[in-house]
Design a protein around this motif. Sequence first.
Motif, PDB file in Angstrom:
ATOM      1  N   ASP A  21      11.503 -47.675  12.812  1.00 52.05           N
ATOM      2  CA  ASP A  21      11.253 -46.237  12.985  1.00 52.05           C
ATOM      3  C   ASP A  21      12.351 -45.415  12.308  1.00 52.05           C
ATOM      4  O   ASP A  21      12.073 -44.414  11.634  1.00 52.05           O
ATOM      5  CB  ASP A  21      11.213 -45.876  14.468  1.00 52.05           C
ATOM      6  CG  ASP A  21       9.987 -46.433  15.183  1.00 52.05           C
ATOM      7  OD1 ASP A  21       9.086 -46.952  14.505  1.00 52.05           O
ATOM      8  OD2 ASP A  21       9.951 -46.345  16.424  1.00 52.05           O
ATOM      9  N   THR A  40       7.221 -44.518  11.475  1.00 49.57           N
ATOM     10  CA  THR A  40       6.502 -45.150  12.578  1.00 49.57           C
ATOM     11  C   THR A  40       5.127 -45.678  12.183  1.00 49.57           C
ATOM     12  O   THR A  40       4.318 -46.008  13.053  1.00 49.57           O
ATOM     13  CB  THR A  40       6.328 -44.153  13.733  1.00 49.57           C
ATOM     14  OG1 THR A  40       5.584 -43.012  13.262  1.00 49.57           O
ATOM     15  CG2 THR A  40       7.681 -43.696  14.262  1.00 49.57           C
ATOM     16  N   SER A  51       3.139 -47.261  17.641  1.00 53.66           N
ATOM     17  CA  SER A  51       2.795 -47.056  19.053  1.00 53.66           C
ATOM     18  C   SER A  51       1.667 -47.971  19.500  1.00 53.66           C
ATOM     19  O   SER A  51       1.613 -48.378  20.666  1.00 53.66           O
ATOM     20  CB  SER A  51       2.404 -45.596  19.287  1.00 53.66           C
ATOM     21  OG  SER A  51       1.314 -45.217  18.465  1.00 53.66           O
ATOM     22  N   ARG A  73       3.385 -51.253  20.224  1.00 58.13           N
ATOM     23  CA  ARG A  73       4.236 -51.128  21.411  1.00 58.13           C
ATOM     24  C   ARG A  73       3.383 -51.134  22.673  1.00 58.13           C
ATOM     25  O   ARG A  73       3.765 -51.697  23.701  1.00 58.13           O
ATOM     26  CB  ARG A  73       5.061 -49.842  21.332  1.00 58.13           C
ATOM     27  CG  ARG A  73       6.235 -49.915  20.355  1.00 58.13           C
ATOM     28  CD  ARG A  73       7.198 -48.775  20.632  1.00 58.13           C
ATOM     29  NE  ARG A  73       8.389 -48.859  19.822  1.00 58.13           N
ATOM     30  CZ  ARG A  73       8.568 -48.187  18.694  1.00 58.13           C
ATOM     31  NH1 ARG A  73       7.629 -47.390  18.246  1.00 58.13           N
ATOM     32  NH2 ARG A  73       9.701 -48.308  18.013  1.00 58.13           N
ATOM     33  N   SER A  74       2.224 -50.496  22.615  1.00 57.23           N
ATOM     34  CA  SER A  74       1.333 -50.474  23.771  1.00 57.23           C
ATOM     35  C   SER A  74       0.844 -51.882  24.086  1.00 57.23           C
ATOM     36  O   SER A  74       0.768 -52.284  25.249  1.00 57.23           O
ATOM     37  CB  SER A  74       0.149 -49.551  23.485  1.00 57.23           C
ATOM     38  OG  SER A  74      -0.782 -49.581  24.546  1.00 57.23           O
TER      39      SER A  74
END
Length: 247
Positions: free
Chosen positions: A58, A63, A85, A88-89
């Motif tokens: 990042d 990102t 994201s 990451r989720s």
Amino acid sequence: MNTLTAQAVLQTWELAQGAHPLQRSLALLGAAWPDTDAARWAELPLGARDACLFTLHDALFGTRFDTVVACPACGETLELDFAASELRSAAGDPPPAGPLSLSADGYELDYRLPCSDDLLDIAAAPATTQEAAAARLLARCVLAVRLADAPCTLDDLPAPVVRRLQDEMAARDRGADLRVALACPACAQAFDRRFDIGAYLWDEVDDWAQRTLAEVHALASVYGWSEPQILALSAARRQFYIGMVQA
């Protein structure tokens, strides 16, 4: 995390060129978090280590991720563009760092989650089968085995208990094996691919380093500036000068 200068990234890239891919990831983490002991990075559960690699990506490159994969059914090339994201989720909560326990079919096991040191040990071993590598990993990660309070060994464990342990380890550290679900637009084949943030980040660093060294060469040739002077410029200013050189 320290803000990495262009000089620091280049130095890390240069020193880790010939290293094992796992060691390259550890080198990048060491450069970004110099106050953390190197051994600590190697001992972190893989999902925790990779979460830090995502944070470093990042900071250096943004990102989003762009990559290509080939469909295993028809060979069609798929271009992928997704956000950090999303991964990451999928990784879920951070994995626990300390020893863990499992009760299964009367057996009591104490174990820890796999780390970089474990994978480096397996990589350094003579060529072996996937099954032998999995057994070697468990031998490193399982700390104690008991049956009715009597100590026993991994070899004593029934296959269903071994599978239960492997499933438990995977569930405890979902970030250690992140996968992207895909569907081929050409043949509609559904498949998934493991996303290796360490390999992806290193490829980005490698591309950036080669571009930056080419910029240093071009500017030094025209202006006579030293490498430190050029690298001290912001990326935007370097690109402005490169644009004038190439005009």
